[in-house]
Design a protein around this motif. Structure first.
Motif, PDB file in Angstrom:
ATOM      1  N   SER A 267      -4.662   1.672  -0.908  1.00 27.56           N
ATOM      2  CA  SER A 267      -3.452   2.197  -0.268  1.00 27.56           C
ATOM      3  C   SER A 267      -3.204   3.655  -0.622  1.00 27.56           C
ATOM      4  O   SER A 267      -2.774   4.451   0.220  1.00 27.56           O
ATOM      5  CB  SER A 267      -2.236   1.352  -0.661  1.00 27.56           C
ATOM      6  OG  SER A 267      -2.031   1.381  -2.067  1.00 27.56           O
ATOM      7  N   GLN A 271      -5.288   7.122   4.250  1.00 27.55           N
ATOM      8  CA  GLN A 271      -4.176   7.601   5.068  1.00 27.55           C
ATOM      9  C   GLN A 271      -3.765   6.571   6.115  1.00 27.55           C
ATOM     10  O   GLN A 271      -2.580   6.450   6.440  1.00 27.55           O
ATOM     11  CB  GLN A 271      -4.566   8.917   5.757  1.00 27.55           C
ATOM     12  CG  GLN A 271      -4.824  10.071   4.802  1.00 27.55           C
ATOM     13  CD  GLN A 271      -3.599  10.433   3.984  1.00 27.55           C
ATOM     14  OE1 GLN A 271      -2.456  10.340   4.446  1.00 27.55           O
ATOM     15  NE2 GLN A 271      -3.832  10.830   2.738  1.00 27.55           N
ATOM     16  N   LYS A 274      -1.617   3.941   4.357  1.00 29.70           N
ATOM     17  CA  LYS A 274      -0.304   4.500   4.039  1.00 29.70           C
ATOM     18  C   LYS A 274       0.553   4.645   5.293  1.00 29.70           C
ATOM     19  O   LYS A 274       1.757   4.382   5.269  1.00 29.70           O
ATOM     20  CB  LYS A 274      -0.464   5.848   3.333  1.00 29.70           C
ATOM     21  CG  LYS A 274      -0.965   5.730   1.901  1.00 29.70           C
ATOM     22  CD  LYS A 274      -0.823   7.018   1.127  1.00 29.70           C
ATOM     23  CE  LYS A 274      -1.832   8.044   1.555  1.00 29.70           C
ATOM     24  NZ  LYS A 274      -1.797   9.247   0.673  1.00 29.70           N
TER      25      LYS A 274
END
Length: 304
Positions: A267, A271, A274
């Motif tokens: 995580s 990207q 996220k």
């Protein structure tokens, strides 16, 4: 020190379960993550939840209890599931390495080569292989004669059970270094995949492409090193060099720390994950604020 140990291990267990459960939820709920790579990642998170749940809850109970007893049948069941799930994690990491290899070395044909059907077949086939392998080990252990009934470990693993045997379990040890190597360490064709990736990276003339390739593989490489560093230290060594204290420390790292770190690694360094987490939390926040009967919803209705 038992309450302190209990609190630390419980905290790590909860972080591991919640982190991996969150990663599975994100991979399943976000349409942008409905790709073969994130299907495999969600399977890896599921395996990490299963792996910690097999061993840690019993360890927590025994930490604060004077009755540290597990029945013989439960011990064999725990051994079977632990070996199957632990081996399955290696197979999933190998499949993820192949996925990354195709994505970097043959990106134009990636969609044609790596599909959801292929990933599903790899997953199901791997489950069959590791289950049969684990069943073989468990059956062989049941035929051993044990000198005593005290397992010097916090769960039933193959090494402490072999140490408890009255006679040297030659067949079991041969299997560990032959058939066991083929099942557990066979996913080390990860090395072959990364050899191809290394060759492809060496021929890249674009700094942007090189940076993207390295960021694509960095999380997976770190997880592979954490897993196989522990596995090699625990199992691929002669029984004469067995050290109980060191083995317990490595087992804690393998069954608690590594499953806790895996979702953080993927995580924090990814990207797309996220972004999916932000979209999930935003969706939960909006749905929570506009539920029927909530204060925010009542105020909105009143103003309109």
């Amino acid at each position: 020190m038992q309450p302190v140990i209990f609190g630390i291990v419980l905290a790590m267990y909860l972080v591991a379960v919640m982190g991996n459960a969150l990663l599975v939820t994100v991979a399943c709920s976000d349409p942008k993550l409905h790709t073969p790579m994130y299907f495999l990642l969600s399977q890896l998170s599921f395996i990490d939840i299963f792996l910690t749940t097999i061993t840690v809850p019993q360890m927590l109970v025994h930490t604060l209890s004077t009755n540290r007893i597990i029945s013989y049948n439960c011990c064999m069941i725990q051994l079977f599931f632990f070996m199957a799930v632990g081996s399955m994690e290696g197979h999933l990491l190998a499949a993820m390495a192949y996925d990354r290899c195709v994505a970097i070395c043959d990106p134009l044909r990636y969609s044609a080569i790596v599909s959801h059907r292929l990933c599903l077949r790899i997953t199901l086939t791997s489950w069959v292989i590791v289950s049969l392998n684990s069943l073989l080990y468990s059956v062989l252990v049941t035929h051993l004669t044990f000198c005593g009934n005290q397992v010097t470990h916090f769960f039933c693993d193959i090494t402490p059970l072999l140490q408890l045997s009255c006679t040297r379990p030659v067949v079991n040890e041969m299997l560990i270094f032959t058939e066991g190597v083929a099942v557990v360490v066979s996913p080390f064709f990860i090395l072959g995949s990364y050899a191809r990736i290394g060759i492809a990276i060496a021929h890249m003339h674009s700094i942007a492409a090189l940076r993207k390739a390295l960021s694509t593989c960095s999380s997976h490489i770190l997880v592979v090193l954490l897993l196989y560093g522990s596995v090699i230290r625990m199992y691929l060594r002669p029984s004469s060099s067995y050290d109980l204290d060191q083995d317990r420390q490595v087992a804690i790292f393998y069954t608690v720390v590594t499953p806790m770190l895996n979702p953080l690694i993927y995580s924090l360094r990814n990207q797309e994950v996220k972004g999916a987490l932000r979209r999930l939390f935003r969706k939960l926040w909006i749905s929570g604020n506009f539920q029927p009967g909530s204060q925010a919803n009542r105020e909105w209705k009143h103003e309109s």
